[in-house]
Design a protein around this motif. Structure first.
Motif, PDB file in Angstrom:
ATOM      1  N   THR A  94       0.706  -1.216  -0.065  1.00  0.00           N
ATOM      2  CA  THR A  94      -0.038  -0.169   0.025  1.00  0.00           C
ATOM      3  C   THR A  94       0.685   1.111   0.012  1.00  0.00           C
ATOM      4  O   THR A  94       0.415   2.091  -0.410  1.00  0.00           O
ATOM      5  CB  THR A  94      -1.038   0.022   1.281  1.00  0.00           C
ATOM      6  OG1 THR A  94      -0.162  -0.113   2.493  1.00  0.00           O
ATOM      7  CG2 THR A  94      -2.013  -1.079   1.187  1.00  0.00           C
ATOM      8  N   THR A  95       1.858   1.154   0.633  1.00  0.00           N
ATOM      9  CA  THR A  95       2.882   2.363   0.646  1.00  0.00           C
ATOM     10  C   THR A  95       3.592   2.400  -0.628  1.00  0.00           C
ATOM     11  O   THR A  95       3.489   3.643  -1.323  1.00  0.00           O
ATOM     12  CB  THR A  95       3.986   2.154   1.690  1.00  0.00           C
ATOM     13  OG1 THR A  95       3.588   2.121   2.888  1.00  0.00           O
ATOM     14  CG2 THR A  95       5.119   3.360   1.580  1.00  0.00           C
ATOM     15  N   SER A 129       0.573   3.932  -2.769  1.00  0.00           N
ATOM     16  CA  SER A 129       0.567   5.546  -2.262  1.00  0.00           C
ATOM     17  C   SER A 129       1.476   6.371  -3.073  1.00  0.00           C
ATOM     18  O   SER A 129       1.441   7.476  -3.738  1.00  0.00           O
ATOM     19  CB  SER A 129       0.472   5.838  -0.907  1.00  0.00           C
ATOM     20  OG  SER A 129       0.705   6.983  -0.455  1.00  0.00           O
ATOM     21  N   LEU A 130       2.851   5.818  -3.018  1.00  0.00           N
ATOM     22  CA  LEU A 130       4.033   6.823  -3.563  1.00  0.00           C
ATOM     23  C   LEU A 130       4.056   6.820  -4.957  1.00  0.00           C
ATOM     24  O   LEU A 130       4.164   7.802  -5.710  1.00  0.00           O
ATOM     25  CB  LEU A 130       5.553   6.189  -2.991  1.00  0.00           C
ATOM     26  CG  LEU A 130       5.524   6.336  -1.406  1.00  0.00           C
ATOM     27  CD1 LEU A 130       6.791   5.837  -0.943  1.00  0.00           C
ATOM     28  CD2 LEU A 130       5.355   7.901  -1.062  1.00  0.00           C
ATOM     29  N   LEU A 160       1.570   9.230  -6.101  1.00  0.00           N
ATOM     30  CA  LEU A 160       2.245  10.583  -5.941  1.00  0.00           C
ATOM     31  C   LEU A 160       3.191  10.955  -6.907  1.00  0.00           C
ATOM     32  O   LEU A 160       3.983  12.055  -6.906  1.00  0.00           O
ATOM     33  CB  LEU A 160       2.695  10.925  -4.741  1.00  0.00           C
ATOM     34  CG  LEU A 160       1.771  10.945  -3.722  1.00  0.00           C
ATOM     35  CD1 LEU A 160       2.370  10.846  -2.131  1.00  0.00           C
ATOM     36  CD2 LEU A 160       0.891  12.174  -3.496  1.00  0.00           C
ATOM     37  N   LEU A 170       6.374   9.241  -7.952  1.00  0.00           N
ATOM     38  CA  LEU A 170       7.592   8.707  -7.596  1.00  0.00           C
ATOM     39  C   LEU A 170       7.896   7.540  -8.530  1.00  0.00           C
ATOM     40  O   LEU A 170       6.880   6.571  -8.373  1.00  0.00           O
ATOM     41  CB  LEU A 170       7.877   8.483  -6.381  1.00  0.00           C
ATOM     42  CG  LEU A 170       7.611   9.857  -5.413  1.00  0.00           C
ATOM     43  CD1 LEU A 170       8.053   9.497  -3.900  1.00  0.00           C
ATOM     44  CD2 LEU A 170       8.092  10.941  -5.708  1.00  0.00           C
ATOM     45  N   LEU A 215      13.346   8.139  -0.785  1.00  0.00           N
ATOM     46  CA  LEU A 215      12.474   8.975   0.193  1.00  0.00           C
ATOM     47  C   LEU A 215      12.428   8.188   1.442  1.00  0.00           C
ATOM     48  O   LEU A 215      12.579   8.541   2.480  1.00  0.00           O
ATOM     49  CB  LEU A 215      11.054   9.205  -0.431  1.00  0.00           C
ATOM     50  CG  LEU A 215      10.168  10.049   0.416  1.00  0.00           C
ATOM     51  CD1 LEU A 215      10.721  11.377   0.861  1.00  0.00           C
ATOM     52  CD2 LEU A 215       8.597  10.347  -0.271  1.00  0.00           C
TER      53      LEU A 215
END
Lengths: 195, 195
Positions: B167-168, B171-172, B175, B177, B185
């Motif tokens: 999920t991370t 999410s990134l 955004l 990336l 990051l």
DNA sequence: ATTTGAATAAACATGTATGTTCATTGAATG
DNA sequence: CATTCAATGAACATACATGTTTATTCAAAT
């Protein structure tokens, strides 16, 4: 030929409105309990204590119910607004306040957000509101990022936007952190970047 | 009374095995394309170019197909193993290597993981493997956390566990990336904590 | 007292998925 | 050549959801 006569509805209209509300609230409860995509018109009718046909008379189709449902839910559960954090003095305090505001909001509304995220691809009616909310979150992250000493650092902004997401709340929740600890930790990420 | 005679299957058995494989691969493709919860036996049969009854002869029910499907998919798409990062010299290098290994894995398998996460509550057959994978991830985060200079700092470990989650990654990714920037990051979050 | 209309009750046609049964085809095996 | 059996093709019963139609009930409005 029947005589036309004026007919001003008073209690009739109110009753009708009440039935409509019962339907919307039944739908809302089901969205929360079993998720939007499993919420059938039959189930809504049963839950509202109303005939299936009655649902159809108030709403042309599932999408219409869902729309009414979403906007009603958002009225009852308004997301955090900037006034909750923009008054804060220091950068750290402001970031922490914003994070905590969202994390508490997510805690109180987690079932709905869980289901909304899960069923978003399948249920067109919630895609609009979801996109809107995401855009709002995005903007909040950007605003707070800009307001910090480190100015418009893109990694800072991205970290904030990531930290503000419901999925991040859920991930940290599953790792056993309470809301304060979550906000603490995300704040530490931000502080680390500002170094 | 019919005479019993030994009957050693050779090509027959191979053909049967091939049919089974066709079914499993059809199910796999559908899980990836439309998600596990929308994958019906009818659709699997159609996709495999086989009668629905043939699916039932190989698998008692949907759950059995899903199980075969999951283990076959994991053989074809093995998650990163510790050897990919534990050789690294410095703490930063090791953390970065592990993050990047998982992020690249997620990129290549994102559709399946997306669907698996989405449908996990609805499809019992994938709950076991998902829990197993999560436990593995959890362990990886813990190991790497312990191996770092900061020892067993719980915030460090939790940050790693969060960073390693699909999920991370998602999410990134949303955004904007790329995988290297994501690992950069997340590494910065970790470094910030070590200060 | 009469009209209006929201809601009920019951049925119908349609579509899709499940799980099961039965007779048939045709290639692999002996 | 005769037997075995995986797979086919077709049907059946069940369940559930959709969307629509019809007649009926009964309180509100005039």
């Amino acid at each position: 030929m029947t005589k036309t006569r004026r007919y001003t509805q008073r209690k009739r209209a109110a009753d009708r409105e009440e039935t409509r509300l019962r339907i919307v609230e039944a739908a809302m409860a089901l969205h929360e309990e079993i998720g939007p995509s499993d919420t059938t018109i039959s189930a809504i009718a049963q839950r509202a204590g109303v005939q299936r046909l009655t649902v159809y008379r108030h709403f042309p189709d599932e999408t219409a119910v869902f729309e009414a449902c979403t906007s009603h839910w958002l009225e009852l559960n308004p997301p955090p607004v900037p006034t909750a954090w923009e008054a804060c003095e220091g950068d750290d305090e402001r970031v922490y306040a914003a994070l905590l505001a969202f994390y508490r909001y997510y805690r109180g509304t987690q079932r709905m957000w869980q289901g909304a995220h899960r069923d978003e691809p399948k249920v067109p009616a919630i895609q609009g509101p979801m996109a809107e909310f995401r855009a709002y979150l995005h903007g909040v992250g950007e605003e707070i990022g800009k307001s910090c000493a480190a100015g418009g650092d893109s990694r800072l902004t991205i970290t904030l936007q990531h930290a503000l997401a419901f999925t991040t709340w859920a991930s940290l929740e599953s790792l056993g952190l309470d809301d304060e600890a979550k906000a603490d930790l995300a704040l530490a990420w931000v502080q680390g970047l500002e170094r």
